[in-house]
Design a protein around this motif. Structure first.
Motif, PDB file in Angstrom:
ATOM      1  N   LYS A 143     -57.974 -86.557 -11.677  1.00 31.00           N
ATOM      2  CA  LYS A 143     -57.318 -85.288 -11.348  1.00 31.00           C
ATOM      3  C   LYS A 143     -55.883 -85.522 -10.891  1.00 31.00           C
ATOM      4  CE  LYS A 143     -61.408 -82.575 -10.245  1.00 31.00           C
ATOM      5  NZ  LYS A 143     -62.174 -81.887  -9.222  1.00 31.00           N
ATOM      6  N   MET A 144     -55.687 -86.608 -10.129  1.00 30.97           N
ATOM      7  CA  MET A 144     -54.345 -86.932  -9.654  1.00 30.97           C
ATOM      8  C   MET A 144     -53.436 -87.257 -10.841  1.00 30.97           C
ATOM      9  SD  MET A 144     -52.213 -87.079  -7.282  1.00 30.97           S
ATOM     10  CE  MET A 144     -52.979 -87.158  -5.696  1.00 30.97           C
ATOM     11  N   GLN A 145     -53.950 -87.986 -11.820  1.00 26.08           N
ATOM     12  CA  GLN A 145     -53.165 -88.309 -13.007  1.00 26.08           C
ATOM     13  C   GLN A 145     -52.843 -87.048 -13.804  1.00 26.08           C
ATOM     14  OE1 GLN A 145     -55.472 -91.296 -15.045  1.00 26.08           O
ATOM     15  NE2 GLN A 145     -54.660 -92.966 -13.790  1.00 26.08           N
ATOM     16  N   GLN A 146     -53.818 -86.143 -13.936  1.00 23.84           N
ATOM     17  CA  GLN A 146     -53.567 -84.878 -14.631  1.00 23.84           C
ATOM     18  C   GLN A 146     -52.502 -84.070 -13.894  1.00 23.84           C
ATOM     19  OE1 GLN A 146     -57.429 -83.056 -14.765  1.00 23.84           O
ATOM     20  NE2 GLN A 146     -58.084 -84.193 -16.593  1.00 23.84           N
ATOM     21  N   PHE A 147     -52.629 -84.031 -12.573  1.00 25.88           N
ATOM     22  CA  PHE A 147     -51.655 -83.302 -11.762  1.00 25.88           C
ATOM     23  C   PHE A 147     -50.260 -83.898 -11.944  1.00 25.88           C
ATOM     24  CE2 PHE A 147     -49.361 -82.987  -7.675  1.00 25.88           C
ATOM     25  CZ  PHE A 147     -49.229 -81.607  -7.616  1.00 25.88           C
ATOM     26  N   GLN A 148     -50.180 -85.234 -11.952  1.00 27.33           N
ATOM     27  CA  GLN A 148     -48.883 -85.882 -12.134  1.00 27.33           C
ATOM     28  C   GLN A 148     -48.305 -85.572 -13.511  1.00 27.33           C
ATOM     29  OE1 GLN A 148     -49.886 -89.950 -11.215  1.00 27.33           O
ATOM     30  NE2 GLN A 148     -49.314 -89.736  -9.059  1.00 27.33           N
ATOM     31  N   CYS A 149     -49.151 -85.555 -14.542  1.00 29.04           N
ATOM     32  CA  CYS A 149     -48.680 -85.205 -15.889  1.00 29.04           C
ATOM     33  C   CYS A 149     -48.143 -83.776 -15.922  1.00 29.04           C
ATOM     34  CB  CYS A 149     -49.803 -85.349 -16.911  1.00 29.04           C
ATOM     35  SG  CYS A 149     -50.190 -87.051 -17.326  1.00 29.04           S
ATOM     36  N   ILE A 150     -48.894 -82.861 -15.323  1.00 31.36           N
ATOM     37  CA  ILE A 150     -48.466 -81.448 -15.289  1.00 31.36           C
ATOM     38  C   ILE A 150     -47.138 -81.328 -14.542  1.00 31.36           C
ATOM     39  CG2 ILE A 150     -49.016 -79.174 -14.330  1.00 31.36           C
ATOM     40  CD1 ILE A 150     -52.003 -79.857 -14.937  1.00 31.36           C
ATOM     41  N   MET A 151     -47.055 -81.987 -13.384  1.00 29.38           N
ATOM     42  CA  MET A 151     -45.819 -81.920 -12.588  1.00 29.38           C
ATOM     43  C   MET A 151     -44.644 -82.518 -13.363  1.00 29.38           C
ATOM     44  SD  MET A 151     -46.348 -80.209  -9.942  1.00 29.38           S
ATOM     45  CE  MET A 151     -44.824 -80.504  -9.093  1.00 29.38           C
ATOM     46  N   SER A 152     -44.873 -83.637 -14.039  1.00 30.14           N
ATOM     47  CA  SER A 152     -43.802 -84.265 -14.832  1.00 30.14           C
ATOM     48  C   SER A 152     -43.317 -83.314 -15.911  1.00 30.14           C
ATOM     49  CB  SER A 152     -44.297 -85.559 -15.466  1.00 30.14           C
ATOM     50  OG  SER A 152     -44.593 -86.516 -14.496  1.00 30.14           O
ATOM     51  N   ARG A 153     -44.282 -82.664 -16.608  1.00 31.04           N
ATOM     52  CA  ARG A 153     -43.914 -81.730 -17.673  1.00 31.04           C
ATOM     53  C   ARG A 153     -43.137 -80.539 -17.100  1.00 31.04           C
ATOM     54  NH1 ARG A 153     -48.742 -80.603 -19.851  1.00 31.04           N
ATOM     55  NH2 ARG A 153     -48.893 -78.561 -18.909  1.00 31.04           N
ATOM     56  N   LEU A 154     -43.620 -79.986 -15.975  1.00 25.16           N
ATOM     57  CA  LEU A 154     -42.932 -78.847 -15.362  1.00 25.16           C
ATOM     58  C   LEU A 154     -41.522 -79.225 -14.930  1.00 25.16           C
ATOM     59  CD1 LEU A 154     -45.775 -77.274 -13.175  1.00 25.16           C
ATOM     60  CD2 LEU A 154     -44.726 -76.309 -15.226  1.00 25.16           C
ATOM     61  N   ILE A 155     -41.401 -80.382 -14.314  1.00 25.89           N
ATOM     62  CA  ILE A 155     -40.081 -80.826 -13.854  1.00 25.89           C
ATOM     63  C   ILE A 155     -39.161 -81.037 -15.043  1.00 25.89           C
ATOM     64  CG2 ILE A 155     -38.847 -82.755 -12.771  1.00 25.89           C
ATOM     65  CD1 ILE A 155     -41.264 -82.946 -10.823  1.00 25.89           C
ATOM     66  N   SER A 156     -39.694 -81.655 -16.107  1.00 21.24           N
ATOM     67  CA  SER A 156     -38.905 -81.898 -17.314  1.00 21.24           C
ATOM     68  C   SER A 156     -38.423 -80.590 -17.922  1.00 21.24           C
ATOM     69  CB  SER A 156     -39.746 -82.684 -18.316  1.00 21.24           C
ATOM     70  OG  SER A 156     -39.052 -82.867 -19.509  1.00 21.24           O
ATOM     71  N   GLU A 157     -39.347 -79.608 -18.039  1.00 21.71           N
ATOM     72  CA  GLU A 157     -38.976 -78.306 -18.602  1.00 21.71           C
ATOM     73  C   GLU A 157     -37.951 -77.602 -17.718  1.00 21.71           C
ATOM     74  OE1 GLU A 157     -42.621 -76.161 -19.127  1.00 21.71           O
ATOM     75  OE2 GLU A 157     -43.292 -77.448 -20.776  1.00 21.71           O
TER      76      GLU A 157
END
Length: 198
Positions: free
Chosen positions: A105-119
């Motif tokens: 879940k932490m890895q999924q959260f980090q992926c989501i956060m990375s994508r949001l920050i990138s966008e």
């Protein structure tokens, strides 16, 4: 004779760690450490032995979460490190599964956060680019207007001086022409001054 009580600095020396490490372990492992009348921590012989066993487990690479589950064994006087390490290896698989699920879940959260920050960064960069382009365009247009106005004013001034020079030249020519005419009248047709005998 009462039990021996150690101040935190003495207990830390006996356990061979820094005092802040004892406070940290106490908090993380939720250990009931006694306090004196002034509210200062004091450590008993049993506390010191418990902390020594905790240090040994930490040196073997056991994490505090696992040690926390072993506290009842440690408090009962279990000193055999190999036995305790075997217990750590036998921690319920459900807990390991929960840890793996939390990790995923932490890895999924980090992926989501990375994508949001990138966008967000891309969007911000695009907006900033447009805004800067608009501002620069506005400044360039104002500067060009100013330069064109200055050029027109210089040209107007130049034409004004040229016009004045032409008028002045024409006026001077007229005056010279008028003087010549006046001279001719005085000298007459044959170059003799009027009223003079030939």
């Amino acid at each position: 004779m009462g039990e021996v009580r150690y101040m935190i600095s003495d207990a830390a020396r006996l356990v061979d760690v820094e005092a802040h490490v004892l406070r940290y372990w106490e908090e993380e492992l939720e250990l009931p450490i006694g306090r004196n009348e002034m509210g200062h921590r004091y450590y008993t012989e049993e506390n010191v032995r418990l902390f020594q066993r905790i240090r040994e487990l930490k040196e073997q690479g056991v994490q505090l979460k696992a040690i926390k589950m072993l506290i009842p064994d440690l408090e009962q006087g279990e000193t055999e490190i190999t036995h305790l390490l075997a217990r750590v290896d036998k921690l319920p698989a459900a807990e390991e599964g929960q840890a793996a699920a939390r990790e995923e879940k932490m890895q999924q959260f980090q992926c989501i956060m990375s994508r949001l920050i990138s966008e967000a960064l891309e969007d911000h960069t695009e907006r900033m680019g447009r805004e800067i382009s608009t501002q620069v365009s506005g400044h360039v247009i104002k500067e060009m207007d100013y330069l064109l106005r200055m050029k027109e004013e210089r040209e107007d001034e130049r034409f004004k001086r040229l016009d004045e020079a032409i008028r002045s030249s024409q006026k001077a020519r007229k005056e010279r022409a008028g003087l010549k005419k006046e001279e001719k009248k005085r000298w007459g047709f044959f170059g003799v001054k009027k009223g003079q005998a030939v």
